[in-house]
Scaffold this motif. Structure first.
Motif, PDB file in Angstrom:
ATOM      1  N   LEU A 415       0.827  -1.208   0.000  1.00 10.06           N
ATOM      2  CA  LEU A 415       0.000   0.000   0.000  1.00 10.06           C
ATOM      3  C   LEU A 415       0.862   1.260   0.000  1.00 10.06           C
ATOM      4  O   LEU A 415       0.523   2.249  -0.664  1.00 10.06           O
ATOM      5  N   GLU A 416       1.968   1.222   0.728  1.00 14.56           N
ATOM      6  CA  GLU A 416       2.864   2.380   0.774  1.00 14.56           C
ATOM      7  C   GLU A 416       3.492   2.641  -0.590  1.00 14.56           C
ATOM      8  O   GLU A 416       3.614   3.804  -1.010  1.00 14.56           O
ATOM      9  N   LEU A 417       3.863   1.601  -1.289  1.00 15.24           N
ATOM     10  CA  LEU A 417       4.419   1.769  -2.634  1.00 15.24           C
ATOM     11  C   LEU A 417       3.347   2.292  -3.597  1.00 15.24           C
ATOM     12  O   LEU A 417       3.620   3.171  -4.424  1.00 15.24           O
ATOM     13  N   GLN A 418       2.137   1.774  -3.490  1.00 13.08           N
ATOM     14  CA  GLN A 418       1.045   2.254  -4.337  1.00 13.08           C
ATOM     15  C   GLN A 418       0.753   3.735  -4.079  1.00 13.08           C
ATOM     16  O   GLN A 418       0.395   4.484  -5.002  1.00 13.08           O
ATOM     17  N   ARG A 419       0.919   4.148  -2.866  1.00 16.61           N
ATOM     18  CA  ARG A 419       0.656   5.544  -2.498  1.00 16.61           C
ATOM     19  C   ARG A 419       1.522   6.514  -3.293  1.00 16.61           C
ATOM     20  O   ARG A 419       1.098   7.621  -3.614  1.00 16.61           O
ATOM     21  N   TYR A 420       2.726   6.087  -3.620  1.00 15.47           N
ATOM     22  CA  TYR A 420       3.641   6.945  -4.380  1.00 15.47           C
ATOM     23  C   TYR A 420       3.706   6.552  -5.856  1.00 15.47           C
ATOM     24  O   TYR A 420       4.619   6.936  -6.574  1.00 15.47           O
ATOM     25  N   GLY A 421       2.744   5.729  -6.298  1.00 17.58           N
ATOM     26  CA  GLY A 421       2.671   5.359  -7.706  1.00 17.58           C
ATOM     27  C   GLY A 421       3.749   4.408  -8.165  1.00 17.58           C
ATOM     28  O   GLY A 421       4.081   4.367  -9.354  1.00 17.58           O
ATOM     29  N   ILE A 422       4.302   3.629  -7.234  1.00 23.88           N
ATOM     30  CA  ILE A 422       5.355   2.663  -7.579  1.00 23.88           C
ATOM     31  C   ILE A 422       4.735   1.275  -7.668  1.00 23.88           C
ATOM     32  O   ILE A 422       4.047   0.820  -6.743  1.00 23.88           O
ATOM     33  N   LEU A 423       4.943   0.604  -8.790  1.00 20.94           N
ATOM     34  CA  LEU A 423       4.403  -0.742  -8.978  1.00 20.94           C
ATOM     35  C   LEU A 423       5.133  -1.734  -8.082  1.00 20.94           C
ATOM     36  O   LEU A 423       6.316  -1.557  -7.755  1.00 20.94           O
ATOM     37  N   SER A 424       4.434  -2.803  -7.706  1.00 18.79           N
ATOM     38  CA  SER A 424       5.054  -3.809  -6.837  1.00 18.79           C
ATOM     39  C   SER A 424       4.537  -5.190  -7.184  1.00 18.79           C
ATOM     40  O   SER A 424       3.454  -5.346  -7.743  1.00 18.79           O
ATOM     41  N   VAL A 425       5.346  -6.194  -6.828  1.00 17.60           N
ATOM     42  CA  VAL A 425       4.956  -7.599  -6.958  1.00 17.60           C
ATOM     43  C   VAL A 425       5.280  -8.267  -5.632  1.00 17.60           C
ATOM     44  O   VAL A 425       6.450  -8.296  -5.208  1.00 17.60           O
ATOM     45  N   TYR A 426       4.257  -8.769  -4.956  1.00 24.48           N
ATOM     46  CA  TYR A 426       4.420  -9.460  -3.677  1.00 24.48           C
ATOM     47  C   TYR A 426       4.192 -10.936  -3.944  1.00 24.48           C
ATOM     48  O   TYR A 426       3.087 -11.360  -4.268  1.00 24.48           O
ATOM     49  N   THR A 427       5.229 -11.751  -3.818  1.00 25.45           N
ATOM     50  CA  THR A 427       5.153 -13.129  -4.307  1.00 25.45           C
ATOM     51  C   THR A 427       5.909 -14.089  -3.402  1.00 25.45           C
ATOM     52  O   THR A 427       6.818 -13.697  -2.661  1.00 25.45           O
ATOM     53  N   THR A 428       5.528 -15.364  -3.487  1.00 25.50           N
ATOM     54  CA  THR A 428       6.302 -16.413  -2.821  1.00 25.50           C
ATOM     55  C   THR A 428       7.553 -16.684  -3.651  1.00 25.50           C
ATOM     56  O   THR A 428       7.561 -16.448  -4.865  1.00 25.50           O
ATOM     57  N   PRO A 429       8.624 -17.175  -3.048  1.00 21.04           N
ATOM     58  CA  PRO A 429       9.838 -17.474  -3.822  1.00 21.04           C
ATOM     59  C   PRO A 429       9.584 -18.454  -4.963  1.00 21.04           C
ATOM     60  O   PRO A 429      10.149 -18.309  -6.051  1.00 21.04           O
ATOM     61  N   LYS A 430       8.708 -19.428  -4.741  1.00 20.77           N
ATOM     62  CA  LYS A 430       8.459 -20.441  -5.769  1.00 20.77           C
ATOM     63  C   LYS A 430       7.784 -19.849  -7.008  1.00 20.77           C
ATOM     64  O   LYS A 430       8.027 -20.282  -8.136  1.00 20.77           O
ATOM     65  N   GLN A 431       6.940 -18.828  -6.804  1.00 22.16           N
ATOM     66  CA  GLN A 431       6.202 -18.207  -7.911  1.00 22.16           C
ATOM     67  C   GLN A 431       6.864 -16.928  -8.416  1.00 22.16           C
ATOM     68  O   GLN A 431       6.257 -16.200  -9.214  1.00 22.16           O
ATOM     69  N   LEU A 432       8.078 -16.679  -7.970  1.00 20.77           N
ATOM     70  CA  LEU A 432       8.750 -15.417  -8.318  1.00 20.77           C
ATOM     71  C   LEU A 432       8.899 -15.237  -9.821  1.00 20.77           C
ATOM     72  O   LEU A 432       8.564 -14.183 -10.372  1.00 20.77           O
ATOM     73  N   THR A 433       9.396 -16.245 -10.514  1.00 14.18           N
ATOM     74  CA  THR A 433       9.648 -16.120 -11.952  1.00 14.18           C
ATOM     75  C   THR A 433       8.360 -15.848 -12.720  1.00 14.18           C
ATOM     76  O   THR A 433       8.296 -14.937 -13.554  1.00 14.18           O
TER      77      THR A 433
END
Length: 449
Positions: A415-433
């Protein structure tokens, strides 16, 4: 002659059947103190055992080179985190059937101490045996001797044969997964691995050609002037913008040393970076790489030269964390000086707390003013396991409360990254790729760079 007998003696091993026969004879000799007739039977059996053992030694050691063994691999390198197939080829030159136990001296990194293959090989037969190894760290893997323990049908004596087949294999970031993604990307079948198809919004502004209209084409792209000249419907054909710079920024600080399924978070980030670089190459973009911690450790400028993918592999091969605190100020200075064209920056890092993000957020925001930044960080799967359990005592309630706090902070980071318009990916290590590739293709499809 003495050396020859000494060499043979070193190769002799006594089997369990030999020891059982000796133990039985000892019992018979003990019984002979009570029954005198048993002594003669025991003595005859002792002579017979020595004679048969001598025959066994003779037929086992008659051939100077009774067996050949060769270790082979389909690839010259090992793929980190993947199952790599290794093959053992065995050829017998004995004139009778033998029982063989194969003990391969595997590299110490695997920590496999019970590797053994038991088999039977017929007269002058050749056999192949395949097994799989999964390395979990990059570097050099040294294979040692191939030990063969050979037994004849008599089964009293065992011959230990050591075959030198020493060779070294380097373990690189996961190139097997890279090839899998490459083949599916070329055939547009990435959805089989979980890569989503993104609906295109509008179309790219990069014009490619004028072509004939076919059913399903967007009528908004009809070229009326060309239609008037050809007396049939003609449309403008557009393509995705190409030659865009795509940089993978890999955090090599101590936070990336955290393990998951025997691999570190850094290894997962490296494997994903290699796949992303390869797919970006297929999509006609310019892949690049920056590895950083308290300094810039690895830098490969974005390019489309013929050896670019090899440069990415070599840059990632020796990448290791130095257990230092990550310096984002250095990263900001480097990107400002070296990356002058607006680019896509995929930042692989990890933030466990919101305060950890806020310490670095000002540098990420400044990078986002010049480039499109995507922060890719990891979900703590152990927290999910703790939260899924039903607490049975006060201590487990305390553990779940702390886990909920950390899980809440992870969601706050997004949410903090979205607040400043920065895209993010929150993922498990297995699904990272897969999740990172989804985000890249989404950005590519929507023309956000």
């Amino acid at each position: 002659m003495l050396n020859k007998f000494s060499k043979i003696f070193k190769q002799i091993r006594l089997t369990k059947w030999f020891y059982r026969a000796v133990f039985s004879l000892i019992l018979l000799f003990i019984l002979s103190f009570l029954f005198e007739v048993v002594y003669d039977i025991a003595f005859v059996l002792l002579v017979l055992l020595i004679f048969v053992a001598g025959i066994d030694i003779f037929i086992l050691f008659r051939n100077k080179h009774p067996l050949s063994a060769l270790r082979k691999s389909k690839y010259e390198r090992l793929s980190n985190g993947d199952l790599n197939e290794v093959e053992l080829q065995l050829q017998s030159f004995y004139s009778f059937t033998v029982n063989i136990s194969i003990v391969d001296e595997l590299p110490f990194q695997f920590q496999i101490r019970n590797f053994k293959i038991d088999t039977v090989i017929n007269k002058a037969e050749a056999k192949s045996f395949s097994f799989q190894l999964r390395p979990v760290e990059r570097g050099e893997y040294q294979f040692g001797l191939i030990n063969l323990f050979v037994r004849s049908p008599i089964y009293l004596i065992e011959r230990h044969i050591k075959i030198e087949n020493n060779f070294m294999m380097k373990c690189y970031p996961s190139f097997l997964k890279l090839r899998q993604f490459e083949l599916l990307a070329i055939s547009n079948r990435l959805s089989e691995l979980g890569v989503k198809k993104i609906r295109r919004i509008g179309h790219s502004t990069e014009f490619e050609q004028i072509k004939e209209y076919v059913n399903g084409d967007d009528v908004r792209t009809i070229n009326w002037k060309a239609t008037a000249r050809r007396s049939q419907l003609m449309i403008n054909h557009y393509r995705d913008e190409r030659a865009q710079q795509v940089y993978c920024l890999v955090d090599m600080g101590r936070i990336m040393k955290m393990p998951f399924d025997e691999l570190t978070l850094l290894d997962y980030a490296i494997n994903a970076s290699l796949v992303l670089g390869h797919v970006a190459w297929i999509k006609q973009d310019k892949p690049g790489l920056i590895g950083f911690s308290n300094k810039i450790n690895v830098a490969v400028n974005a390019d489309r030269k013929g050896n670019q993918l090899l440069r990415l592999q070599e840059g990632l091969y020796n990448a290791k964390t130095n257990f230092e605190e990550t310096n984002y100020e250095n990263l900001l200075s480097y990107t400002r000086a070296k990356i002058t064209q607006r680019s896509l920056l995929l930042l692989f890092t990890n933030f466990e707390t919101l305060s950890g993000l806020k310490r670095q957020l000002k540098y990420i925001r400044k990078m986002a003013t010049q480039h499109l930044v995507v922060v890719i960080f990891f979900e703590n799967t152990e927290l999910k396991e703790v939260l899924a359990q039903k607490p049975k005592n006060t201590f487990q309630i305390y553990e779940q409360t702390i886990a909920q706090k950390f899980d809440f902070e992870k969601r706050q980071i997004t949410l903090e990254l979205q607040r400043y318009g920065i895209l993010s990916v929150y993922t498990t290590p297995k699904q990272l790729t897969v999740n990172s590739l989804n985000k890249y293709l989404e950005i590519k499809t929507r023309g956000m760079i």
